[in-house]
Design a protein around this motif. Structure first.
Motif, PDB file in Angstrom:
ATOM      1  N   LEU A 113     -23.085  -0.036  21.435  1.00  0.00           N
ATOM      2  CA  LEU A 113     -21.868  -0.299  20.657  1.00  0.00           C
ATOM      3  C   LEU A 113     -21.220  -1.552  21.230  1.00  0.00           C
ATOM      4  O   LEU A 113     -21.118  -1.702  22.446  1.00  0.00           O
ATOM      5  CB  LEU A 113     -20.926   0.904  20.792  1.00  0.00           C
ATOM      6  N   ASN A 161     -17.731  -3.501  21.310  1.00  0.00           N
ATOM      7  CA  ASN A 161     -16.299  -3.347  21.019  1.00  0.00           C
ATOM      8  C   ASN A 161     -15.598  -4.672  21.269  1.00  0.00           C
ATOM      9  O   ASN A 161     -15.754  -5.257  22.345  1.00  0.00           O
ATOM     10  CB  ASN A 161     -15.674  -2.302  21.956  1.00  0.00           C
ATOM     11  N   LEU A 211      -7.727   1.274  23.028  1.00  0.00           N
ATOM     12  CA  LEU A 211      -8.609   2.379  22.616  1.00  0.00           C
ATOM     13  C   LEU A 211      -7.980   3.627  23.210  1.00  0.00           C
ATOM     14  O   LEU A 211      -7.914   3.781  24.439  1.00  0.00           O
ATOM     15  CB  LEU A 211     -10.022   2.136  23.150  1.00  0.00           C
ATOM     16  N   HIS A 236      -9.908   9.354  24.784  1.00  0.00           N
ATOM     17  CA  HIS A 236     -10.914  10.123  24.026  1.00  0.00           C
ATOM     18  C   HIS A 236     -12.047  10.549  24.946  1.00  0.00           C
ATOM     19  O   HIS A 236     -12.190  10.048  26.062  1.00  0.00           O
ATOM     20  CB  HIS A 236     -11.483   9.254  22.885  1.00  0.00           C
ATOM     21  N   ASP A 271     -16.376  10.807  24.803  1.00  0.00           N
ATOM     22  CA  ASP A 271     -17.531  10.388  24.008  1.00  0.00           C
ATOM     23  C   ASP A 271     -18.326  11.666  23.722  1.00  0.00           C
ATOM     24  O   ASP A 271     -19.097  12.125  24.568  1.00  0.00           O
ATOM     25  CB  ASP A 271     -18.392   9.387  24.789  1.00  0.00           C
ATOM     26  N   SER A 331     -21.382   1.172  30.465  1.00  0.00           N
ATOM     27  CA  SER A 331     -20.422   0.323  29.765  1.00  0.00           C
ATOM     28  C   SER A 331     -20.225  -0.984  30.527  1.00  0.00           C
ATOM     29  O   SER A 331     -20.013  -0.978  31.741  1.00  0.00           O
ATOM     30  CB  SER A 331     -19.133   1.145  29.651  1.00  0.00           C
ATOM     31  N   LEU A 336     -10.882  -3.491  34.813  1.00  0.00           N
ATOM     32  CA  LEU A 336     -12.275  -3.850  34.517  1.00  0.00           C
ATOM     33  C   LEU A 336     -12.333  -5.339  34.212  1.00  0.00           C
ATOM     34  O   LEU A 336     -11.765  -5.793  33.214  1.00  0.00           O
ATOM     35  CB  LEU A 336     -12.804  -3.044  33.326  1.00  0.00           C
ATOM     36  N   HIS A 376     -11.154   9.112  28.603  1.00  0.00           N
ATOM     37  CA  HIS A 376     -10.988   7.730  29.056  1.00  0.00           C
ATOM     38  C   HIS A 376     -10.453   6.892  27.897  1.00  0.00           C
ATOM     39  O   HIS A 376     -10.488   7.338  26.744  1.00  0.00           O
ATOM     40  CB  HIS A 376     -12.325   7.166  29.568  1.00  0.00           C
ATOM     41  N   ILE A 415      -8.674   2.546  26.890  1.00  0.00           N
ATOM     42  CA  ILE A 415      -8.322   1.187  27.309  1.00  0.00           C
ATOM     43  C   ILE A 415      -6.872   0.916  26.905  1.00  0.00           C
ATOM     44  O   ILE A 415      -6.503   1.087  25.733  1.00  0.00           O
ATOM     45  CB  ILE A 415      -9.269   0.144  26.662  1.00  0.00           C
TER      46      ILE A 415
HETATM   47  O1  LIG Z   1     -14.038  -0.720  26.105  1.00  0.00           O
HETATM   48  C1  LIG Z   1     -14.304   0.067  27.011  1.00  0.00           C
HETATM   49  O2  LIG Z   1     -14.392  -0.275  28.190  1.00  0.00           O
HETATM   50  C2  LIG Z   1     -14.512   1.538  26.694  1.00  0.00           C
HETATM   51  C3  LIG Z   1     -15.202   1.779  25.380  1.00  0.00           C
HETATM   52  C4  LIG Z   1     -15.307   3.230  25.039  1.00  0.00           C
HETATM   53  O3  LIG Z   1     -14.774   4.083  25.678  1.00  0.00           O
HETATM   54  C5  LIG Z   1     -16.093   3.632  23.859  1.00  0.00           C
HETATM   55  O4  LIG Z   1     -16.653   2.770  23.162  1.00  0.00           O
HETATM   56  O5  LIG Z   1     -16.201   4.847  23.608  1.00  0.00           O
END
Ligand SMILES: O=C(O)CCC(=O)C(=O)O
Ligand SMILES: [Fe+2]
Length: 227
Positions: free
Chosen positions: A129, A131, A139, A142, A144, A156, A181, A198, A200
């Motif tokens: 993915l 992002n 974000l 949530h 995963d 990640s 990060l 977790h 963001i």
């Molecule tokens: O952007 C990030 O570091 C986390 C991304 C994330 O948690 C996700 O894509 O589910």
């Protein structure tokens, strides 16, 4: 053990280099590897650019009808999508029915390296993915959990503007810890941490020489059960 007076006397056995990589443990099975992807970052960004040219970023809509603030696209055998009927993984793109772009070898080797360094046997290589965060993009907290597989870790990779990673626990109400990060950092969470909440925090206004005001995150997952 960095900082140990006798660190310099340690002898590296063949194949042990990665296990010596500096890492920050967030919880059992969850680690940040600062700078693990740094030397490869320009090539990783070029590979990401190639993916986005094939499958452009989109702001997906949540099942509740909200436009996600993160823009996303996918690559690999499965892509993650969200719409009014839910969150799920698909083999084809919703906009044109074509397969997702192929997972680049450069990504594969980084994911394999990070997985080994975190001590897990199987790298998550079924889905990638991408992002995209701009100033103010967030974000929310949530888990995963749209994957059938719940054992293989998540890997990640952070590129561009630094972000604040929110790290909670197995309950939404668990206290949050915050970790920065930066460009080139890699996070791995699996085993007892696989289902940790977790997120963001809203991206600050800042700039990075390779990405401008943006942050790019690459997240890798195993979707189907292995056995
Ligand atoms: O952007 C990030 O570091 C986390 C991304 C994330 O948690 C996700 O894509 O589910
Ligand atoms: Fe996530």
């Amino acid at each position: 053990m960095t900082g140990d007076l006798f660190d310099f006397l340690k002898v590296t056995e063949p194949g042990q280099d990665e296990s010596r990589a500096e890492r920050i443990q967030l919880d059992p099975g969850a680690f940040i590897f600062p700078g693990m992807a740094l030397s490869r970052a320009p090539e990783l960004l070029e590979a990401a650019r190639h993916i986005v040219r094939q499958a452009p970023f989109r702001h997906l809509v949540t099942p509740g009808g909200h436009r996600m603030s993160v823009a996303m696209t996918s690559f690999g055998d499965y892509g993650w999508i969200s719409d009014r009927s839910g969150y799920r993984y698909t083999h084809v793109r919703p906009d044109n029915g074509q397969p997702w772009p192929v997972m680049p070898d450069l990504f594969r080797s980084l994911v394999e390296e990070a997985t080994r360094a975190a001590g897990f046997p199987h790298p998550p290589l079924q889905s990638g993915l991408l992002n995209l965060y701009r100033p103010g993009t967030r974000l929310s907290l949530h888990q995963d959990k749209d994957e059938e597989d719940a054992e293989t870790p998540i890997v990640s990779v952070s590129l561009g503007v630094a972000a604040t990673f929110l790290w909670g626990g197995l309950d939404r109400a668990s206290p949050l810890r915050r970790f920065r990060l930066s460009h080139g950092d890699v996070v791995v969470w699996g085993g007892p941490s696989r289902m940790m909440f977790h997120g963001i925090a809203p991206l600050a206004v800042s700039s990075h020489p390779l990405t401008g005001e943006c942050r790019l995150n690459l997240t890798f997952r195993q979707i189907t059960r292995r056995s």
